[in-house]
Design a protein around this motif. Structure first.
Motif, mmCIF file in Angstrom:
data_model
loop_
_atom_site.group_PDB
_atom_site.id
_atom_site.type_symbol
_atom_site.label_atom_id
_atom_site.label_comp_id
_atom_site.label_asym_id
_atom_site.label_seq_id
_atom_site.Cartn_x
_atom_site.Cartn_y
_atom_site.Cartn_z
ATOM 1 N N ASP A 241 -20.891 -24.109 -25.314
ATOM 2 C CA ASP A 241 -20.046 -24.572 -26.422
ATOM 3 C C ASP A 241 -20.353 -23.748 -27.665
ATOM 4 O OD1 ASP A 241 -18.282 -25.962 -27.950
ATOM 5 O OD2 ASP A 241 -19.541 -27.738 -28.199
ATOM 6 N N VAL A 242 -19.788 -22.535 -27.687
ATOM 7 C CA VAL A 242 -19.933 -21.631 -28.832
ATOM 8 C C VAL A 242 -18.548 -21.146 -29.217
ATOM 9 C CG1 VAL A 242 -22.273 -20.919 -28.240
ATOM 10 C CG2 VAL A 242 -20.321 -19.643 -27.312
ATOM 11 N N PRO A 243 -18.348 -20.752 -30.477
ATOM 12 C CA PRO A 243 -17.039 -20.256 -30.901
ATOM 13 C C PRO A 243 -16.634 -18.991 -30.139
ATOM 14 C CG PRO A 243 -18.340 -20.884 -32.811
ATOM 15 C CD PRO A 243 -19.256 -20.933 -31.633
ATOM 16 N N LEU A 244 -15.342 -18.889 -29.816
ATOM 17 C CA LEU A 244 -14.788 -17.750 -29.102
ATOM 18 C C LEU A 244 -14.088 -16.814 -30.086
ATOM 19 C CD1 LEU A 244 -13.141 -19.689 -26.123
ATOM 20 C CD2 LEU A 244 -15.528 -19.002 -26.407
ATOM 21 N N THR A 245 -14.005 -15.541 -29.716
ATOM 22 C CA THR A 245 -13.318 -14.590 -30.589
ATOM 23 C C THR A 245 -12.172 -13.865 -29.895
ATOM 24 O OG1 THR A 245 -14.993 -12.928 -30.062
ATOM 25 C CG2 THR A 245 -15.307 -14.221 -32.074
ATOM 26 N N ASP A 246 -12.316 -13.503 -28.610
ATOM 27 C CA ASP A 246 -11.230 -12.768 -27.962
ATOM 28 C C ASP A 246 -11.411 -12.810 -26.453
ATOM 29 O OD1 ASP A 246 -8.906 -11.319 -27.791
ATOM 30 O OD2 ASP A 246 -9.629 -9.590 -28.913
ATOM 31 N N LEU A 247 -10.338 -12.438 -25.743
ATOM 32 C CA LEU A 247 -10.364 -12.392 -24.281
ATOM 33 C C LEU A 247 -9.543 -11.189 -23.837
ATOM 34 C CD1 LEU A 247 -10.065 -15.235 -21.711
ATOM 35 C CD2 LEU A 247 -8.420 -13.341 -21.580
ATOM 36 N N ILE A 248 -10.015 -10.503 -22.788
ATOM 37 C CA ILE A 248 -9.283 -9.381 -22.207
ATOM 38 C C ILE A 248 -9.133 -9.616 -20.708
ATOM 39 C CG2 ILE A 248 -9.246 -6.901 -21.775
ATOM 40 C CD1 ILE A 248 -10.890 -6.506 -24.278
ATOM 41 N N PRO A 249 -7.901 -9.739 -20.200
ATOM 42 C CA PRO A 249 -7.708 -9.826 -18.747
ATOM 43 C C PRO A 249 -7.848 -8.443 -18.111
ATOM 44 C CG PRO A 249 -5.813 -10.713 -19.996
ATOM 45 C CD PRO A 249 -6.641 -9.898 -20.935
ATOM 46 N N TYR A 250 -8.439 -8.397 -16.940
ATOM 47 C CA TYR A 250 -8.513 -7.146 -16.195
ATOM 48 C C TYR A 250 -7.191 -6.960 -15.459
ATOM 49 C CZ TYR A 250 -10.314 -3.550 -13.054
ATOM 50 O OH TYR A 250 -10.524 -2.382 -12.366
#
Length: 276
Positions: A241-250
């Motif tokens: 449970d930590v803040p998220l910043t970004d996601l990249i799909p492969y």
């Protein structure tokens, strides 16, 4: 000022020497990944091109949203002090493109050819098909029911637009469905007690996207849609449970995702059941 000869002389090189720049937003070229541009807090619009040893400062002031045309790195867009600018020569010369739109913080491109650019001002979203020479309203005429926090677009000729709203709004996510060109509230299935930080569309499949939940909310971090936001599935798995910043799909494996958090990077190869 700094010295490297025990005080015999002093130098001033704050932009390239001190690692203190805080970027609000960042983008890089699709045709040339080594072209990178960032809007930084109180430290201008910064660009680096192939062969450059240091970042160059192109526009002074408080930088915000930036975007690089996916079809040519000559076309760069930036927001400085809430005003919009465009460059047709890779950031050497800039022209204002505010036209009829008000102050804003966000500017984005899609992957159409030619690329359209999008911007926001409070609860409104605008679109331009001519590099910002003119703008047309994309959001409903009365605006969305809250200020727009971010915008993103699916791939394809009929892109779906995702628009999370600022924290504090009773509705968290609005979507302009690319199949109907109609706006819908599509946050059913997402946590009711947390806003959406951003939505990341899949790189290949137009119906798939991932919603990142803002702040702290144990067990409710990442959600996936396969129907343009009509329904959402929790794929948070064992994420802390930590803040998220970004996601990249492969792009070559739909179950492989890379996630950036304030505790470091995480990867899943099973669609979000487990993260490492």
């Amino acid at each position: 000022f700094y010295t490297d000869d025990f005080g015999a002389s002093w130098k001033y090189n704050i932009y390239n020497f001190l690692p203190i720049t805080q970027f609000y937003h960042f983008d890089n070229g699709t045709t040339d990944h080594s072209v990178m541009v960032g809007g930084s807090q109180d430290n201008c619009i910064n660009i680096i091109h192939p062969g450059q040893a240091y970042w160059s400062v192109e526009i002074g002031g408080d930088g915000y949203g930036v975007a690089v045309d996916p079809n040519t790195t000559n076309n760069v867009y930036a927001i400085m002090n809430q005003q919009r600018f465009a460059s047709a020569d890779g950031g050497v010369n800039w022209t204002g493109i505010n036209s009829t739109v008000g102050d804003g913080l966000i500017i984005r491109t899609d992957h159409n050819n030619p690329a359209h650019i999008y911007t926001t001002t409070y609860q409104y979203i605008y679109e331009s098909s001519n590099q910002g020479s003119s703008w047309s309203l994309l959001s409903p005429s009365a605006g969305l029911p809250g200020n727009v926090f971010d915008i993103s677009f699916s791939r394809g000729a009929l892109p779906t637009v995702y628009a999370p709203l600022y924290p504090g709004n009773s509705t968290r996510l609005w979507v302009r469905d690319g199949l109907t060109n109609t706006w819908y509230q599509r946050d059913a299935g997402l946590p009711t007690n947390s806003p959406v930080r951003k939505v990341v569309p899949d790189l290949l499949q137009a119906n798939i996207a991932y919603a990142l939940i803002e702040g702290f909310n144990s067990g409710n971090k990442v959600f996936k849609t396969t129907d343009r936001g009509q329904s959402w599935t929790n794929i948070s798995g064992n994420l802390p449970d930590v803040p998220l910043t970004d996601l990249i799909p492969y792009p070559y494996n739909p179950d492989q995702l890379y996630l950036a958090t304030e505790e470091g990077g995480f990867k899943t190869t099973d669609g979000g059941t487990t993260w490492t």
